[in-house]
Scaffold this active site. Structure first.
Site, PDB file in Angstrom:
ATOM      1  N   SER A  29      10.890  -5.004  -6.814  1.00 36.15           N
ATOM      2  CA  SER A  29      10.122  -4.961  -7.216  1.00 36.15           C
ATOM      3  C   SER A  29       9.941  -6.499  -8.668  1.00 36.15           C
ATOM      4  CB  SER A  29       9.848  -4.218  -7.792  1.00 36.15           C
ATOM      5  OG  SER A  29       9.081  -3.178  -8.594  1.00 36.15           O
ATOM      6  N   ASN A  30       9.366  -6.231  -9.420  1.00 32.36           N
ATOM      7  CA  ASN A  30       9.532  -7.281 -11.139  1.00 32.36           C
ATOM      8  C   ASN A  30       9.252  -6.281 -12.009  1.00 32.36           C
ATOM      9  OD1 ASN A  30       6.424  -6.894 -11.261  1.00 32.36           O
ATOM     10  ND2 ASN A  30       6.098  -7.029  -9.456  1.00 32.36           N
ATOM     11  N   HIS A  31       9.280  -7.626 -12.917  1.00 32.34           N
ATOM     12  CA  HIS A  31       9.176  -7.156 -14.779  1.00 32.34           C
ATOM     13  C   HIS A  31       8.413  -6.505 -15.294  1.00 32.34           C
ATOM     14  CE1 HIS A  31      13.905  -7.481 -14.389  1.00 32.34           C
ATOM     15  NE2 HIS A  31      13.402  -9.055 -14.038  1.00 32.34           N
ATOM     16  N   SER A  32       7.107  -5.927 -14.373  1.00 29.89           N
ATOM     17  CA  SER A  32       5.877  -5.815 -14.774  1.00 29.89           C
ATOM     18  C   SER A  32       6.091  -4.692 -15.851  1.00 29.89           C
ATOM     19  CB  SER A  32       4.795  -5.839 -13.814  1.00 29.89           C
ATOM     20  OG  SER A  32       3.307  -4.936 -14.570  1.00 29.89           O
TER      21      SER A  32
END
Ligand code: C5P
Length: 232
Positions: A29-32
């Site tokens: 995933s990512n930090h959004s």
């Protein structure tokens, strides 16, 4: 009316990260944070629109008057977006969609192999959701007006213009995410707005401001473009 210029319009917005499973307990995933997308949804609803918010996993409350569709993976976000795109007047892609997913998520938890120091994961490309919607819009002729986002750490305008053209967007909101206190996870953001050829030549620079305020400006600019082009 003046207070609710979006009355009668349907606006669909993607927000947050996507989560791509590797096995039953792990993901990419990512930090959004989803803050910008949720702020856009709140602003659109305040301006009178019917709002569909297609959200990846985030920990934010649903803004008042907004219909929220929760998804996890890019493929789920793609499906929900395509389902809504045909019915909306404005489609805004604010999600940080994972570019790749595991080709074949493991059915059982991946076990550590004591004798191996490396593990190879095979990833495959996810669909480009917003490009797909803009392409279908072009094929069908007319709706929706498609707004994309570009988060860049250098050459902001050049990269954003490239995305605008390549993905066939109507408008792009470009953020410089290298500046401290702005962008990912932050409450404030600055943006450069660019339009497809012919409209708003040269773009418009929005100074650092709370995401809630910036969101309202973005929705208002998109509404301004709708009112000068035929909507069917
Ligand atoms: O190419 P890049 O990811 O920087 O483009 C950002 C824009 O494209 C955003 O509007 C984002 O929501 C959208 N996007 C998408 N599907 C992808 C990748 C990006 O809709 N797979």
């Amino acid at each position: 009316t003046q207070d609710t210029p979006a009355l009668g319009l349907h606006i669909a917005i993607t927000a947050g990260p996507t989560r791509e499973p590797l096995d039953p307990v792990r993901y990419l995933s990512n930090h959004s944070s989803g803050k910008m997308g949720f702020a856009l949804a709140a602003a659109a609803a305040e301006l009178g629109a019917r709002v569909s918010l297609i959200s990846g996993p985030v920990s934010l409350p649903t803004p008042d008057g907004v219909e929220r569709i929760d998804v996890e993976t890019a493929l789920q976000m793609h499906e929900a977006s395509r389902r809504l795109a045909g019915d909306c007047d404005i489609f805004i892609g604010c999600a940080a969609v994972a570019d790749y997913r595991a080709e074949a998520p493991a059915e059982h938890k991946i076990k550590k192999v004591e004798s191996e120091d490396a593990l190879t994961l095979r990833l495959v490309k996810n669909p480009d959701i917003i490009a797909d919607i803009a392409n279908e819009r072009d094929a069908a002729g007319g709706r929706p007006f498609v707004v994309g986002f570009a988060a860049e750490t250098r050459d902001l305008e050049a990269y954003a213009r490239d995305k605008l053209t390549r993905k066939r967007l109507d408008m792009i909101v470009a953020n410089d995410v290298s500046s401290a206190g702005l962008g990912f996870g932050a409450d404030d953001n600055a943006a450069l707005l660019l339009w497809r050829d012919g409209e708003g030549e040269g773009g418009e620079s929005l100074p650092p401001q709370p995401k809630t305020q910036l969101a309202r400006a973005v929705i208002e600019r998109a509404l301004g473009c709708l009112s000068v082009r035929p909507v069917h």
